[in-house]
Scaffold this motif. Structure first.
Motif, mmCIF file in Angstrom:
data_model
loop_
_atom_site.group_PDB
_atom_site.id
_atom_site.type_symbol
_atom_site.label_atom_id
_atom_site.label_comp_id
_atom_site.label_asym_id
_atom_site.label_seq_id
_atom_site.Cartn_x
_atom_site.Cartn_y
_atom_site.Cartn_z
ATOM 1 N N SER A 118 0.868 -1.180 0.000
ATOM 2 C CA SER A 118 0.000 0.000 0.000
ATOM 3 C C SER A 118 0.902 1.226 0.000
ATOM 4 O O SER A 118 1.876 1.302 0.772
ATOM 5 C CB SER A 118 -0.896 0.018 1.231
ATOM 6 O OG SER A 118 -1.757 -1.105 1.209
ATOM 7 N N LEU A 119 0.571 2.178 -0.873
ATOM 8 C CA LEU A 119 1.437 3.325 -1.090
ATOM 9 C C LEU A 119 0.657 4.627 -0.930
ATOM 10 O O LEU A 119 -0.456 4.752 -1.449
ATOM 11 C CB LEU A 119 1.995 3.228 -2.517
ATOM 12 C CG LEU A 119 3.148 4.132 -2.935
ATOM 13 C CD1 LEU A 119 4.411 3.806 -2.142
ATOM 14 C CD2 LEU A 119 3.415 3.954 -4.434
ATOM 15 N N VAL A 120 1.223 5.591 -0.187
ATOM 16 C CA VAL A 120 0.637 6.931 -0.082
ATOM 17 C C VAL A 120 1.688 7.923 -0.586
ATOM 18 O O VAL A 120 2.817 7.957 -0.081
ATOM 19 C CB VAL A 120 0.247 7.279 1.372
ATOM 20 C CG1 VAL A 120 -0.383 8.675 1.418
ATOM 21 C CG2 VAL A 120 -0.712 6.240 1.934
ATOM 22 N N THR A 121 1.311 8.680 -1.623
ATOM 23 C CA THR A 121 2.217 9.711 -2.133
ATOM 24 C C THR A 121 1.584 11.081 -1.917
ATOM 25 O O THR A 121 0.355 11.197 -1.810
ATOM 26 C CB THR A 121 2.518 9.492 -3.633
ATOM 27 O OG1 THR A 121 1.284 9.486 -4.362
ATOM 28 C CG2 THR A 121 3.242 8.180 -3.850
ATOM 29 N N ARG A 122 2.439 12.131 -1.885
ATOM 30 C CA ARG A 122 1.952 13.470 -1.558
ATOM 31 C C ARG A 122 2.441 14.483 -2.580
ATOM 32 O O ARG A 122 3.589 14.463 -3.023
ATOM 33 C CB ARG A 122 2.418 13.846 -0.152
ATOM 34 C CG ARG A 122 2.026 15.246 0.295
ATOM 35 C CD ARG A 122 2.432 15.484 1.750
ATOM 36 N NE ARG A 122 3.825 15.152 2.014
ATOM 37 C CZ ARG A 122 4.857 15.945 1.723
ATOM 38 N NH1 ARG A 122 4.643 17.116 1.151
ATOM 39 N NH2 ARG A 122 6.079 15.567 2.016
ATOM 40 N N MET A 123 1.517 15.361 -2.956
ATOM 41 C CA MET A 123 1.871 16.548 -3.749
ATOM 42 C C MET A 123 1.350 17.759 -2.978
ATOM 43 O O MET A 123 0.133 17.966 -2.905
ATOM 44 C CB MET A 123 1.214 16.510 -5.133
ATOM 45 C CG MET A 123 1.808 15.491 -6.088
ATOM 46 S SD MET A 123 1.055 15.637 -7.728
ATOM 47 C CE MET A 123 1.788 17.198 -8.295
ATOM 48 N N GLY A 124 2.225 18.464 -2.327
ATOM 49 C CA GLY A 124 1.795 19.572 -1.485
ATOM 50 C C GLY A 124 0.946 19.050 -0.338
ATOM 51 O O GLY A 124 1.376 18.191 0.434
ATOM 52 N N ALA A 125 -0.283 19.550 -0.245
ATOM 53 C CA ALA A 125 -1.185 19.125 0.846
ATOM 54 C C ALA A 125 -2.070 17.961 0.433
ATOM 55 O O ALA A 125 -2.838 17.453 1.251
ATOM 56 C CB ALA A 125 -2.050 20.308 1.276
ATOM 57 N N GLU A 126 -1.982 17.540 -0.844
ATOM 58 C CA GLU A 126 -2.880 16.493 -1.347
ATOM 59 C C GLU A 126 -2.171 15.145 -1.398
ATOM 60 O O GLU A 126 -0.987 15.049 -1.740
ATOM 61 C CB GLU A 126 -3.399 16.882 -2.735
ATOM 62 C CG GLU A 126 -4.084 18.241 -2.794
ATOM 63 C CD GLU A 126 -5.244 18.380 -1.810
ATOM 64 O OE1 GLU A 126 -5.878 17.359 -1.480
ATOM 65 O OE2 GLU A 126 -5.516 19.512 -1.352
ATOM 66 N N ARG A 127 -2.934 14.113 -1.094
ATOM 67 C CA ARG A 127 -2.370 12.761 -1.028
ATOM 68 C C ARG A 127 -3.078 11.809 -1.985
ATOM 69 O O ARG A 127 -4.285 11.917 -2.199
ATOM 70 C CB ARG A 127 -2.435 12.240 0.407
ATOM 71 C CG ARG A 127 -1.463 12.969 1.333
ATOM 72 C CD ARG A 127 -1.684 12.611 2.781
ATOM 73 N NE ARG A 127 -0.686 13.254 3.660
ATOM 74 C CZ ARG A 127 -0.740 14.519 4.048
ATOM 75 N NH1 ARG A 127 -1.766 15.290 3.656
ATOM 76 N NH2 ARG A 127 0.193 15.011 4.819
ATOM 77 N N PHE A 128 -2.284 10.850 -2.489
ATOM 78 C CA PHE A 128 -2.787 9.864 -3.449
ATOM 79 C C PHE A 128 -2.491 8.468 -2.912
ATOM 80 O O PHE A 128 -1.435 8.221 -2.322
ATOM 81 C CB PHE A 128 -2.121 10.065 -4.815
ATOM 82 C CG PHE A 128 -2.441 11.392 -5.434
ATOM 83 C CD1 PHE A 128 -3.494 11.519 -6.319
ATOM 84 C CD2 PHE A 128 -1.696 12.531 -5.098
ATOM 85 C CE1 PHE A 128 -3.811 12.748 -6.869
ATOM 86 C CE2 PHE A 128 -2.006 13.762 -5.646
ATOM 87 C CZ PHE A 128 -3.069 13.869 -6.538
ATOM 88 N N PHE A 129 -3.434 7.573 -3.141
ATOM 89 C CA PHE A 129 -3.365 6.235 -2.547
ATOM 90 C C PHE A 129 -3.362 5.163 -3.644
ATOM 91 O O PHE A 129 -4.143 5.225 -4.601
ATOM 92 C CB PHE A 129 -4.556 6.014 -1.615
ATOM 93 C CG PHE A 129 -4.548 6.912 -0.412
ATOM 94 C CD1 PHE A 129 -4.158 6.427 0.825
ATOM 95 C CD2 PHE A 129 -4.912 8.256 -0.506
ATOM 96 C CE1 PHE A 129 -4.140 7.250 1.944
ATOM 97 C CE2 PHE A 129 -4.899 9.086 0.595
ATOM 98 C CZ PHE A 129 -4.509 8.584 1.827
ATOM 99 N N SER A 130 -2.505 4.151 -3.464
ATOM 100 C CA SER A 130 -2.437 3.012 -4.389
ATOM 101 C C SER A 130 -2.266 1.739 -3.571
ATOM 102 O O SER A 130 -1.650 1.754 -2.494
ATOM 103 C CB SER A 130 -1.243 3.149 -5.343
ATOM 104 O OG SER A 130 -1.230 4.406 -5.980
ATOM 105 N N SER A 131 -2.807 0.642 -4.089
ATOM 106 C CA SER A 131 -2.662 -0.639 -3.403
ATOM 107 C C SER A 131 -2.467 -1.719 -4.449
ATOM 108 O O SER A 131 -3.188 -1.764 -5.449
ATOM 109 C CB SER A 131 -3.898 -0.929 -2.549
ATOM 110 O OG SER A 131 -3.724 -2.108 -1.815
#
Length: 672
Positions: A443-456
Motif C-alpha cells: 500500500s502506497l501513499v504519495t503526496r503533492m503539497g497538501a494532497e495525497r494519493f493512494f495506491s494498493s
C-alpha cells in the motif's frame, strides 16, 4: 429363522442395498428376496395428508364460515398413483416370517417421514424396527449402516418434527390460501383481466416471494448519484501506475461539502478545479509518504454443503438450484459423492480418520489424479481431524458433500454437466489438504503539497490450494463509491515498488478525472437466493463470513430448490435460464401486496426462520410437539380471522397501480 426386511426410499437405492448384502436375490413384483432378506422400496411418498373435504363434505366449498380449519386428529390416505407399491410394502411389513424391519429411507427428516407414514397406515406392530443412517451409498457405508442400525425409537423426536413440518405447511397453506383467495382473488384476477386464479401462499414460499419483490422495489427506487474521482498518473523507473486522490486530513478539501465521499466530488467542475490546481504545481512530482508491505493469507474454503454448491453451480454453470440438486442426487445414487441434502460444511471426526480412502480413490479420476497423489505422498491429510475442516459440533444429520472416491467409471455414462458438478466437489474437497494461498501486498501513499494519493497492489506469491481450486483472474475491485481497493500486478512490478522508500520521488505524468455513479442493489440469482434463504434472509456474499454464521434459515437444504421451482411454476417469480436472475411477475407483486396488507408476518424472514428453528428444537427434544402445535394453531387462527375482518381492497388497488407501470403485455419494463 426370521427374515430381515429392508425398506428403501427408491428402487435404485434398494438395488444398492441388495447388492451390498451379497445374497442370492430373486426378483418379485415390487421387491427382492433371498433366504435371509427381503428388500423393497417406496417410490418417494406413498401416503399423504387428506384434503379437508375428507373430514367433512362441507369443507369442499371455500367459505369463511369453515375457517380456520384446525382438525384435532389429522387424516391420511394412500396416494392413488402408487397404491400398488403401498399394498406390496404393507403386505411385506405384515409377513409372519419378517422379524426385523430395517428403515433405509433417506437419512433426514423427510426420509423419516416417508417411512413413518407408511408404518402408521399399515399399522405395524410387534416387530423390531431399526434405523439405517448412512452418508453415502458405497457398499462399505451401507454395511456399516446396517451393522450400526439403532432402534427406530431413537429417532422419534425427528419423526415428531417431520409430522409437525407437514402439518404446519398444510394448515398455513389451506387456511391462508383460502382466506386470501376468498377476500382478494377476484380483485387480483379482474385487475389482470385473466381467468380466476386462487392465491397461493405458504410458510416459506411467501417469505421468498417477499424477498424478491422487496429487492426489485429497492432497485426501482434507487437514485443513482454521480461522482468524480481524480487520478494521478505516476511513474517509478519504467513502471507506471495510478494514485487515487482522497481528501484526508490536511487536504484543502478535507470534510468539504463539495465531496461525495473522501475520494470524489459531487460535481465535475470541482474535480476539474483540483486538477488545474495540481497541474500548476511547479514540480510535477510526488513524494512517497508511506509504504506498507504485508503478507495476506487466504485459507482454502470450507467444504460444500448443498446451499454452497447450488450457489456456485448457479454462478459458474448458470443452472438452477433444482438442477444442481438433481445432478448431485444422481452422483450420490451412483456412489460418487456423499449425501447431498446437508447443511454441514465440515467432516466428522470419524470420517476424518478414514479420509485417506476417499483421496486414494480419486487417483482414478484423471483431472485430479495428480493432486490426489500429491496429497497422499506428502501426507497432508493426516492432520485434517484437528483442523477447522473437522467439527462434530457443526454436524446435525450429515457431514459435508465430498467425493467417495468410488464409482468413477460411471462418470463416462453421465452428462457433461454432471461431470462439471462432480469436478467442483472434487476440487473443493482436495483443496483442504493444500496450504493457504499467500499474497504479497503493498500500500502506497504519495503526496503533492497538501494532497495525497493512494495506491494498493497485490500479487500471488504462493499458489497453495489455488493450484487445485483454480485462480480466477483478479481485476480491480471497486465499491459503490468507485474506490479502487487493490490492483493485481506481477512479481517484477511488486519487486520494483518494494525498492521505494519514504521520501522517494516519483514523476507525475498527468491527471485523469474518472466519472462514476453509485450502483443499485443486485437482483437475486437462483444461487444467491439459496444462500439468502440459508442465512434467514441475509444475502451474505463473503464466503468466510457465511461460515461463521450458524442458525436455521428459511426452509431446509432439502426443500429450498423446490420452493423456488414452485414459485416460478405458479408464475409468481420469473427465472432467466441464461443468467439465473430472479425477478417477480406482476401477479407475484400483487400477491406480495395482498399478503403485506393482511398477513404481514408471512413476509418476515426472521419469523419464518424461527418456525424452522422450532422444528429443530422438536427434533432435539428441547420442546414438545404439543407446545409447538399450540403456537402454530394460535398463529393460524388469529391471522385467518383477521383477514375476514379486513376492508382494504380499495387501498390495495393503489398498490396494484403502482406496480403495473413496470409491466406491459406481461413483460417487465427494465429500468435502465
Amino acid at each position: 429363522m426370521p427374515k430381515s426386511l429392508y425398506i428403501a426410499e427408491k428402487p435404485s437405492v434398494a438395488q444398492e442395498f441388495a447388492k451390498a448384502l451379497k445374497e442370492q436375490m430373486a426378483r418379485h413384483d415390487g421387491y427382492l428376496e433371498s433366504e435371509k432378506s427381503v428388500v423393497t422400496w417406496c417410490v418417494g411418498h406413498l401416503v399423504t395428508m387428506s384434503y379437508p373435504e375428507k373430514y367433512d363434505e362441507k369443507f369442499k366449498k371455500w367459505a369463511f364460515e369453515t375457517l380456520p380449519f384446525l382438525p384435532e386428529t389429522f387424516k391420511y390416505e394412500v396416494i392413488p398413483s402408487v397404491k400398488k407399491q403401498y399394498d406390496i410394502v404393507r403386505g411385506l411389513l405384515h409377513r409372519e416370517d419378517v422379524g426385523t424391519i430395517y428403515v433405509c429411507t433417506d437419512s433426514g427428516r423427510e426420509g423419516e417421514y416417508i417411512y413413518r407414514l407408511v408404518a402408521m397406515m399399515a399399522g405395524v406392530k410387534g416387530k423390531a424396527q431399526k434405523r439405517v443412517w448412512i452418508d453415502s451409498q458405497t457398499e462399505e457405508e451401507i454395511l456399516r449402516g446396517i451393522r450400526e442400525a439403532k432402534d427406530l425409537g431413537e429417532y422419534d423426536h425427528l419423526a415428531d418434527s417431520a409430522y409437525l413440518r407437514a402439518k404446519e405447511d398444510y394448515l398455513m397453506g389451506i387456511n391462508f390460501s383460502r382466506a386470501l383467495s376468498l377476500k382478494y382473488s377476484y380483485s387480483v384476477t379482474n385487475y389482470l383481466g385473466g381467468k380466476y386464479q386462487a392465491i397461493s401462499v405458504g410458510r416459506v414460499m411467501t417469505c421468498v416471494l417477499g424477498m424478491v419483490v422487496r429487492r426489485e422495489r429497492e432497485i426501482r427506487n434507487f437514485v443513482k448519484t454521480p461522482f468524480y474521482r481524480v487520478l494521478a498518473h505516476q511513474q517509478f523507473q519504467e513502471h507506471k501506475f495510478d494514485g487515487e486522490w482522497r481528501a484526508v486530513e490536511g487536504s484543502a478539501y478535507y470534510q468539504s461539502p463539495l465531496l461525495y465521499k473522501e475520494n470524489g466530488f459531487k460535481e465535475k467542475k470541482n474535480a476539474e478545479a483540483l486538477v488545474q490546481k495540481l497541474a500548476q504545481t511547479e514540480s510535477q512530482e510526488s513524494v512517497v509518504e508511506k509504504l506498507e508491505k504485508k503478507k495476506e493469507t487466504k485459507n482454502p474454503p470450507l467444504l460444500y454443503n448443498l446451499a454452497e454448491l447450488q450457489n456456485d453451480c448457479s454462478r459458474m454453470f448458470k443452472i438452477s438450484p433444482d438442477q444442481t440438486l438433481s445432478i448431485v442426487q444422481e452422483l450420490y445414487e451412483k456412489k460418487l459423492v456423499t449425501y447431498p441434502r446437508t447443511d454441514a460444511r465440515v467432516l466428522s471426526s470419524a470420517v476424518a480418520k478414514e479420509i485417506r480412502k476417499n483421496i486414494s480413490g480419486l487417483r482414478q479420476y484423471s483431472p485430479a489424479a495428480a493432486f490426489a497423489g500429491e496429497v497422499l505422498e506428502k501426507g497432508s491429510y493426516q492432520g485434517i481431524g484437528k483442523s477447522r475442516y473437522t467439527n462434530d459440533k457443526q454436524i446435525t444429520d450429515h457431514y459435508a458433500i465430498i467425493p467417495t472416491g468410488q464409482g468413477i467409471s460411471g462418470l463416462a455414462r453421465m452428462s457433461e454437466l454432471s461431470g462439471k458438478v462432480y469436478d467442483a466437489v472434487v476440487r473443493r474437497f482436495l483443496s483442504i489438504f493444500y496450504p493457504p494461498a499467500i499474497y504479497q501486498k503493498i500500500s502506497l501513499v504519495t503526496r503533492m503539497g497538501a494532497e495525497r494519493f493512494f495506491s494498493s497492489f497485490r500479487v500471488l506469491s504462493e499458489e497453495g490450494y489455488l493450484k487445485v481450486a483454480g485462480n480466477p483472474t483478479a481485476k480491480k475491485k471497486e465499491d459503490t463509491s468507485g474506490r479502487e481497493e487493490e490492483v493485481s500486478c506481477d512479481q517484477e512490478f511488486l519487486a520494483a515498488l518494494s525498492r521505494l522508500k519514504k521520501g522517494s520521488v516519483l514523476a507525475v505524468e498527468g491527471y485523469e478525472i474518472k466519472e462514476g455513479e453509485t450502483s443499485p442493489p443486485k437482483r437475486y440469482t437462483s444461487g444467491s437466493m439459496i444462500l439468502a434463504m440459508e442465512n434467514a434472509g441475509q444475502l451474505i456474499e463473503d464466503e468466510e463470513l457465511r461460515s461463521q454464521i450458524k442458525g436455521s434459515g428459511i426452509g431446509t437444504s432439502a426443500t429450498r430448490a423446490e420452493i423456488l421451482k414452485k414459485l416460478c411454476h405458479i408464475k409468481y417469480l420469473s427465472l432467466n435460464n441464461k443468467t439465473q436472475v430472479i425477478t417477480p411477475t406482476q401477479m407475484g407483486e400483487m400477491v406480495y401486496d395482498v399478503v403485506y396488507a393482511s398477513i404481514r408476518p408471512l413476509l418476515n424472514p426472521e419469523l419464518t426462520a424461527s418456525w424452522e428453528k422450532g422444528l429443530t428444537y422438536v427434533a432435539e427434544g428441547s420442546i414438545t410437539p404439543k407446545e409447538y402445535m399450540g403456537k402454530l394453531e394460535h398463529f393460524v387462527s388469529r391471522h385467518t380471522l383477521n383477514v375476514r375482518q379486513l376492508k382494504n381492497q380499495t387501498a390495495l388497488k393503489g398498490c396494484f397501480d403502482a406496480a403495473a407501470v413496470y409491466y406491459k403485455s406481461g413483460k417487465k419494463k427494465e429500468k435502465p
